[in-house]
Design a protein around this motif. Structure first.
Motif, mmCIF file in Angstrom:
data_model
loop_
_atom_site.group_PDB
_atom_site.id
_atom_site.type_symbol
_atom_site.label_atom_id
_atom_site.label_comp_id
_atom_site.label_asym_id
_atom_site.label_seq_id
_atom_site.Cartn_x
_atom_site.Cartn_y
_atom_site.Cartn_z
ATOM 1 N N VAL A 177 0.839 -1.202 0.000
ATOM 2 C CA VAL A 177 0.000 0.000 0.000
ATOM 3 C C VAL A 177 0.868 1.244 0.000
ATOM 4 O O VAL A 177 0.603 2.224 -0.706
ATOM 5 C CB VAL A 177 -0.958 -0.004 1.210
ATOM 6 N N VAL A 178 1.939 1.212 0.775
ATOM 7 C CA VAL A 178 2.805 2.388 0.899
ATOM 8 C C VAL A 178 3.696 2.565 -0.328
ATOM 9 O O VAL A 178 3.817 3.662 -0.868
ATOM 10 C CB VAL A 178 3.665 2.285 2.174
ATOM 11 N N SER A 179 4.302 1.476 -0.803
ATOM 12 C CA SER A 179 5.376 1.644 -1.787
ATOM 13 C C SER A 179 5.091 1.080 -3.161
ATOM 14 O O SER A 179 5.852 1.324 -4.096
ATOM 15 C CB SER A 179 6.659 1.004 -1.250
ATOM 16 N N GLY A 180 4.021 0.286 -3.328
ATOM 17 C CA GLY A 180 3.643 -0.202 -4.644
ATOM 18 C C GLY A 180 4.698 -1.090 -5.285
ATOM 19 O O GLY A 180 5.425 -1.826 -4.612
ATOM 20 N N LEU A 181 4.800 -1.005 -6.621
ATOM 21 C CA LEU A 181 5.690 -1.888 -7.363
ATOM 22 C C LEU A 181 7.150 -1.641 -7.006
ATOM 23 O O LEU A 181 7.952 -2.577 -6.967
ATOM 24 C CB LEU A 181 5.483 -1.691 -8.866
ATOM 25 N N GLN A 376 -5.539 1.479 -3.596
ATOM 26 C CA GLN A 376 -4.978 1.027 -2.323
ATOM 27 C C GLN A 376 -6.053 0.425 -1.420
ATOM 28 O O GLN A 376 -5.806 -0.551 -0.704
ATOM 29 C CB GLN A 376 -4.274 2.197 -1.624
ATOM 30 N N VAL A 377 -7.241 0.995 -1.461
ATOM 31 C CA VAL A 377 -8.361 0.429 -0.704
ATOM 32 C C VAL A 377 -8.678 -0.982 -1.198
ATOM 33 O O VAL A 377 -8.887 -1.914 -0.413
ATOM 34 C CB VAL A 377 -9.605 1.332 -0.815
ATOM 35 N N VAL A 378 -8.681 -1.156 -2.522
ATOM 36 C CA VAL A 378 -8.966 -2.474 -3.097
ATOM 37 C C VAL A 378 -7.891 -3.479 -2.700
ATOM 38 O O VAL A 378 -8.193 -4.667 -2.464
ATOM 39 C CB VAL A 378 -9.091 -2.379 -4.633
#
Length: 495
Positions: A177-181, A376-378
């Motif tokens: 959620v914070v940093s993604g890919l 991010q919610v998903v």
């Protein structure tokens, strides 16, 4: 300090390091940017990060558990994993740069975006996002389950399965959620270092410790377990030559359009970097031989494993013979092999919904930040759903996982054929997908996979392609005023 406490402490330290790496990955990036920065790393990841990220997607908890379990139960059929991944990288040498260039030209971040743009219908992207989510959720659940089994085993029972499931979900959710890919790529570096070191050690340790070296081990394997060395393998396995060939072909096509693979493509800085990766990625597959071989070594050390216990064949070789700190490090490598792919699965589900489903809402359509927030919610919802079902109905998603890869294969004509052939109609593509998915579900859930000795997915894909072409030619061409260069994908070098 007890063995369980030692291994658990090591595990805890590395989980904290995993979250810290995720936070460090986006340090100084102004909160992580918009959807493109979060979902595809701002399309700026270099060759090393793309290599470890894409290699990491192929090396999951299955490699420690399932590959060893298949080696233990069947033997040679498990080599399909090495075969299809290597062939898939060859296909990706051509397809990867095309998808990268198409997405970069039109500002797209997922396969659902590509489908929506190709056919000029946003609702098509949303519908495909829902379908793909059904196929990907089982993979999240399987990684949660795999990590739970690993952590509970390496902690000598100090951490229960239920707590291990939750830890895997929590750690993965926080850093993705914070940093993604970008965070997934950074953690992949740590994971790959541990995987390479631990598997290299086990490849030397097990034959020497339990046998008199490879000569004695392989000699016994040939003399006593020869059925495990040929197709279709042992135990009345249905996985013969036809199944092996068709599964390799089907999966090699499918892996290049798998959403997690495409996320790696789209995160690359350049198309040339993807080509170099396609050349070097097969080298990583050498590591897959280790758990497969050790699974067969377990036949002599811990005979009689049945059912789910066979998936612990590799860990049963090391838990009782190695010191707790070594068991802990091997377990951390296996746990990270769950966390990294789980993170990318959750990420691509969130990205598809943010860019293709929530973008249908007019007030969010032009806001990349709003799409990122809902993505991010998903991520949290999808991971939470998989976690809840792991606790309450574990067999539900496990059964769905049977059709995941074969179901994803049914999108190959819509995406790959659609991006190179202007005449392909939307009605034709959708008709093919409906037929293909229906046939896969029917064959798999009725216990007819393999069918006639071949992979059920290849039968469904053949019918899918036939229906797609038949409906396309039977109808007038779709009216689309856009130029070919706006609709079709082109190799960025050839043009």
């Amino acid at each position: 300090m007890s063995d369980g406490a030692v291994a658990t402490t090591l595990f805890g330290v590395f989980m904290v390091a995993t979250v810290a790496l995720g936070l460090l990955a986006v340090r100084g990036r102004g909160g992580g940017g918009g959807l493109a920065e979060w979902s595809v790393g701002g399309r700026s990841l270099g060759a090393v990060f793309i290599w470890v990220l894409m290699a990491g997607e192929g090396y999951t908890s299955f490699s420690y558990l399932g590959a060893a379990g298949w080696g233990y139960n069947f033997g040679a059929p498990v080599l399909y994993v090495v075969a299809y991944m290597s062939c898939g990288y060859a296909v990706g040498y051509v397809v990867g740069p095309m998808l990268w260039a198409y997405a970069r030209q039109h500002g797209l971040v997922s396969i659902t975006d590509m489908v929506a743009h190709r056919f000029g219908r946003p609702w098509v992207g949303a519908a495909v996002a829902v379908l793909v989510t059904v196929f990907l959720l089982p993979y999240i659940q399987l990684q949660i389950t795999g990590m739970g089994v690993v952590v509970s085993t390496i902690s000598y029972g100090a951490i229960s399965l239920n707590w291990a499931y939750f830890i895997g979900f929590a750690v993965t959710t926080v850093f993705v959620v914070v940093s993604g890919l970008r965070g997934s790529a950074w953690v992949s570096v740590l994971k790959d270092l541990l995987v390479i070191v631990t598997l290299a050690f086990l490849a030397l340790y097990v034959p020497v410790h339990y046998f008199d070296g490879y000569g004695d081990f392989l000699g016994r394997l040939v003399d006593e377990k020869s059925a495990w060395l040929t197709l279709p393998g042992s135990g009345g396995s249905p996985y013969g030559e036809a199944w092996f060939a068709t599964t390799t072909f089907l999966n090699a096509l499918t892996v290049v359009i798998f959403p997690t693979t495409v996320a790696g493509y789209l995160g690359a800085r350049s198309a040339d970097g993807l080509r170099r990766n396609a050349i070097w990625l097969p080298a990583y597959n050498v590591l897959l031989f280790v758990p497969m071989l050790l699974g067969m070594a377990a036949l002599f050390v811990v005979p009689g494993l049945t059912g789910a216990d066979s998936n612990l064949a590799l860990f049963k070789l090391v838990v009782d013979s190695l010191p707790a700190w070594a068991v802990g490090i091997i377990g951390v490598a296996a746990a990270l092999s769950s966390i990294v792919p789980m993170a990318v699965f959750m990420l691509v589900i969130g990205t598809m919904w943010g860019s293709s489903v929530f973008s249908l809402v007019p007030r969010w359509r032009e806001s990349s930040q709003a799409q990122k927030t809902w993505s991010q919610v998903v991520v949290v919802v999808a991971g939470g759903l998989a976690l809840v079902l792991t606790y309450s109905a574990p067999n539900t998603l496990v059964r769905l996982s049977l059709i995941s890869y074969e179901g994803m294969a049914q999108l190959v004509p819509m995406l790959l054929v659609g991006l190179v052939w202007r005449r392909l109609s939307l009605v034709g593509a959708l008709s093919g997908v409906v037929v293909g998915v229906g046939v896969v579900c029917g064959l798999v859930f009725s216990g007819r996979d393999p069918v006639w000795g071949v992979n059920a997915g290849i039968v469904a894909l053949a019918l899918n392609l036939g229906v797609t072409l038949l409906v396309t030619y039977a109808r007038p061409a779709d009216r689309d005023e856009r130029l070919d260069r706006e609709v079709l994908a082109r190799d960025p070098v050839v043009g």
